[in-house]
Design a protein around this motif. Structure first.
Motif, short mmCIF file in Angstrom:
data_model
loop_
_atom_site.label_atom_id
_atom_site.label_comp_id
_atom_site.label_asym_id
_atom_site.label_seq_id
_atom_site.Cartn_x
_atom_site.Cartn_y
_atom_site.Cartn_z
N PHE A 28 0.84 -1.20 0.00
CA PHE A 28 0.00 0.00 0.00
C PHE A 28 0.88 1.25 0.00
O PHE A 28 0.66 2.20 -0.76
CB PHE A 28 -0.91 -0.01 1.22
N HIS A 29 1.90 1.27 0.84
CA HIS A 29 2.75 2.46 0.99
C HIS A 29 3.76 2.55 -0.16
O HIS A 29 4.09 3.66 -0.60
CB HIS A 29 3.44 2.43 2.34
N ILE A 30 4.25 1.42 -0.62
CA ILE A 30 5.18 1.43 -1.76
C ILE A 30 4.50 2.02 -2.99
O ILE A 30 5.05 2.88 -3.68
CB ILE A 30 5.70 0.01 -2.05
N VAL A 31 3.27 1.57 -3.26
CA VAL A 31 2.53 2.06 -4.42
C VAL A 31 2.29 3.57 -4.31
O VAL A 31 2.41 4.30 -5.30
CB VAL A 31 1.19 1.31 -4.57
N ASN A 32 1.98 4.04 -3.12
CA ASN A 32 1.75 5.47 -2.94
C ASN A 32 3.02 6.30 -3.10
O ASN A 32 2.96 7.48 -3.45
CB ASN A 32 1.13 5.75 -1.57
N TYR A 33 4.17 5.68 -2.85
CA TYR A 33 5.43 6.41 -2.92
C TYR A 33 5.95 6.54 -4.34
O TYR A 33 6.52 7.58 -4.70
CB TYR A 33 6.47 5.69 -2.05
N VAL A 34 5.82 5.48 -5.16
CA VAL A 34 6.43 5.50 -6.50
C VAL A 34 5.77 6.56 -7.37
O VAL A 34 4.58 6.87 -7.22
CB VAL A 34 6.37 4.12 -7.18
N LYS A 35 6.55 7.08 -8.30
CA LYS A 35 6.09 8.16 -9.18
C LYS A 35 6.20 7.74 -10.64
O LYS A 35 7.03 6.89 -11.00
CB LYS A 35 6.90 9.43 -8.94
N ASP A 36 5.38 8.35 -11.46
CA ASP A 36 5.42 8.08 -12.89
C ASP A 36 6.84 8.30 -13.43
O ASP A 36 7.54 9.24 -13.03
CB ASP A 36 4.47 9.01 -13.65
N GLY A 37 7.24 7.41 -14.33
CA GLY A 37 8.53 7.55 -15.00
C GLY A 37 9.69 6.89 -14.29
O GLY A 37 10.79 6.83 -14.85
N GLN A 38 9.47 6.39 -13.07
CA GLN A 38 10.58 5.78 -12.34
C GLN A 38 10.88 4.37 -12.86
O GLN A 38 10.02 3.66 -13.35
CB GLN A 38 10.27 5.73 -10.85
N LYS A 39 12.16 3.99 -12.70
CA LYS A 39 12.61 2.64 -13.02
C LYS A 39 12.76 1.87 -11.71
O LYS A 39 13.49 2.30 -10.80
CB LYS A 39 13.94 2.67 -13.77
N ILE A 40 12.07 0.73 -11.62
CA ILE A 40 11.95 -0.01 -10.35
C ILE A 40 12.41 -1.45 -10.56
O ILE A 40 12.09 -2.07 -11.59
CB ILE A 40 10.50 0.01 -9.85
N LEU A 41 13.12 -2.00 -9.58
CA LEU A 41 13.47 -3.41 -9.57
C LEU A 41 12.82 -4.06 -8.36
O LEU A 41 13.01 -3.61 -7.22
CB LEU A 41 14.99 -3.61 -9.51
#
Length: 282
Positions: A28-41
């Motif tokens: 829940f908190h991870i999804v709220n933190y990430v922003k458009d355009g970021q590269k995530i592993l």
């Protein structure tokens, strides 16, 4: 060796929807933190729960996954830009090349025999600007303490005492590990749940009112999991202070469950509460 029943990887859309509403869930908190355009592993991606949650939230990110279980990796592949099947140690070159904004280990390091060494090696291959998200189960959760008090320490297929866990953490031991790695905690989420609404049987939680009262008042006992947002940032003064965010249940909810956690008692309690509020507002 890490092994989990294949059926544990089957997660319905309803569960993903529930996660996105559950403030005591790390995703829940991870999804709220990430922003458009970021590269995530996503390391230890499982069957792709994190990627599915991000997709449902309409975030436009590039997300790759690493997952050692072939069955789970095949399930998850459609939700990731790239899915690497194997252990993270096999893919350091790829990780270094991609220069991720965020690297996530959601409920992963407890499955590793030497998480300190694994993280130490991983840090060599990521940029100083990369944020590291690590969620861990809290073995000092009140439900575990009460079960031990009653002579119970039962492994399960999922939960705090999952049979595949090789290491157990408290907030204190996690803090010390990240200090050894020279990682700074930017944010710490204490993800709190009622002792009575997770995997423990009521008989395992038997204790006096005073014992429950004292435990329920301790945030580290209410914490079912911790979510750390970490940084390799060399200047600790950049962050004025660690921000500890408490999310999920409260002391009052746990005490209510202690007295009333039977379905008919809860209904009576809620009805009485409504009547009292109406009288107060009259």
């Amino acid at each position: 060796m890490f092994s989990r029943p294949d059926n544990n990887y089957n997660v319905s859309d309803d569960v993903i929807d529930a996660i996105l509403k559950d403030q005591a869930h790390p995703i829940f908190h991870i999804v709220n933190y990430v922003k458009d355009g970021q590269k995530i592993l996503d390391i230890g991606a499982g069957s792709g729960v994190l990627a599915r949650a991000i997709l449902k939230s309409k975030k436009n990110v590039s997300i790759d996954g690493v997952e050692p279980n072939r069955y789970a990796a095949n399930m998850a592949a459609n939700f990731y830009r790239t899915m690497l099947c194997g252990y993270v140690q096999e893919f350091y070159a790829e990780i270094s090349e991609k220069k991720y904004d965020i690297i996530i280990l959601a409920d992963v390091i407890e499955h590793i025999s030497d998480p300190l060494e694994m993280l130490k090696q991983l840090m060599k291959y990521i940029d100083s600007s990369t944020k590291i998200f690590i969620s861990i189960p809290n073995v000092a959760f009140g439900g575990v303490r009460l079960a031990l008090f009653n002579g119970s320490f039962n492994y399960t297929d999922s939960g705090l005492l999952e049979r595949t866990h090789l290491r157990f953490f408290t907030r204190n031991t996690a803090d010390k590990m990240f200090e050894k790695l020279e990682l700074l905690t930017e944010h710490l989420f204490s993800l709190e749940r009622s002792f009575y609404r997770v995997e423990f049987k009521r008989t395992e939680l038997s204790a006096s009112f005073i014992s429950i009262f004292k435990l329920a008042r301790l945030s580290d006992a209410r914490a079912y999991q911790f979510l750390y947002i970490l940084s390799k940032e060399a200047n600790p003064e950049k962050f004025s202070q660690n921000i500890i965010i408490h999310a999920g249940t409260s002391f009052y909810s746990i005490m209510r469950d202690y007295f009333f956690y039977q379905s008919h008692f809860v209904k009576i309690y809620n009805l009485a509460l409504k009547v009292i509020r109406k009288i107060q507002n009259a």
